[in-house]
Scaffold this active site. Structure first.
Site: not given
Ligand code: ADP
Length: 306
Positions: A101, A103, A167, A258
């Site tokens: 990642y 981010r 997470r 999701d």
């Protein structure tokens, strides 16, 4: 006037392996994926909007165009000069997937930094959806702003929906994670956790324990997802179990939860029957795990009896 489903969070640029060292670019992120499936399953008299922040670079423009093309409203999205979207890469080694990642400085981290804009967006919606990831990426003060806004929405009688989506590596400590996720659930009407995450990070030894913990916090309805072992619904105290669909070959479980959430909410909003909505969502999620990628196109979801 159309009714609005508002999803709040971060959509990222996704890079996946396309062979010969080439990378394929896509866009995904938990709350965006749920908006995608809600849009696919809801009737046209509902609008589905995404609330996030993007930069002013070409990649932000492209993501905005992608969201718009999916039929998801972009008018509430904030643009921040000099910032860029977050990025992640799916690595494949001997058939095992891992994720990298980038981010930390994404524009989405500032999505709640303009409280007036956030309030206006929440006030315009009938349904407000957010997740533990949404809370995790925000600076502490902004997470408080978002929580205050959803509490207001809950008090105003809106359907506030929260997926804890735990997470640990996004959080500064276990303590902050536990407190903030619990606050997210307390501020919501419906909580949609995944049992394996709750067992691993809250120490729940049964689905009952997860339901009990979230109800004690003040959530009214709980839907506990448990992969191939189905879901347990507790709607205002009334409990039902709905099995998962049989899947011949699981290809990619990305966004199973999701997609379940998006499909469940779409059906629940239209008919108000939670067990029926869960049966429908189990079918949609079964299609999603049978295909590659987070965002399976509407035509492949078997929505029209196909
Ligand atoms: P998450 O992706 O949040 O961990 P789950 O793994 O619990 O969520 O999956 C969400 C839903 O997706 C399940 O409730 C089920 O309907 C469907 N699903 C996931 N894995 C499978 C599977 N192996 N077979 C059939 N359905 C599945």
């Amino acid at each position: 006037m159309s009714r609005r489903f508002l999803s709040i969070g971060e959509c990222m640029v996704e890079l996946s392996q396309a062979g010969d060292g080439l990378l394929r670019k896509g866009f995904a992120g938990d709350t965006f994926n749920t908006a995608w499936y809600a849009r696919a399953c809801l009737a046209a008299d509902w609008s589905v909007d995404y609330f996030t922040a993007l930069g002013d670079d070409a990649m932000s423009d492209e993501m905005l165009a992608f969201i718009d093309k999916a039929g998801i409203g972009t008018s509430l999205i904030r643009r921040i000069r000099g910032r860029t979207p977050g990025l992640y890469m799916i690595n494949l080694k001997n058939g095992e997937r891992s994720f990298s990642y980038w981010r930390d400085n994404s524009a989405a981290r500032s999505l709640a930094a303009d409280p007036d804009r956030l309030r206006e967006a929440v006030e315009s919606a009938e349904v407000v959806y957010f997740s533990g990831i949404t809370l995790a990426i925000l600076p502490h003060e902004d997470a408080e702003t978002l929580l205050a806004e959803v509490r207001r929405a809950k008090a105003a009688g809106k359907l506030v929906v929260f997926d804890p989506n735990i997470r640990p590596r996004l959080w500064s400590s276990y303590d902050v994670m536990h407190t903030t996720i619990s606050e997210g659930a307390r501020s919501s009407v419906l909580v949609m956790p995944s049992f394996d995450d709750e067992a691993a990070h809250f120490g729940d030894d049964s689905i009952e324990a997860t339901i009990h913990r979230y109800r004690a916090l003040g959530a009214i309805h709980i839907v506990v997802k448990n992969g191939a072992d189905g879901v347990t619904l507790n709607f205002a105290g009334e409990q039902t179990f709905v099995p998962a669909e049989k899947v011949e070959k699981v290809v990619d479980t990305t966004s199973a939860g999701d997609s379940f959430n998006g499909a469940f909410l779409a059906r629940y909003l239209e008919a108000g029957d939670a067990p029926a909505a869960a049966r429908f969502a189990a079918k949609v999620a079964a299609r999603v795990v049978s295909e590659h990628g987070a965002l399976v196109p509407r035509e492949k979801l078997g929505l029209d009896g196909g």
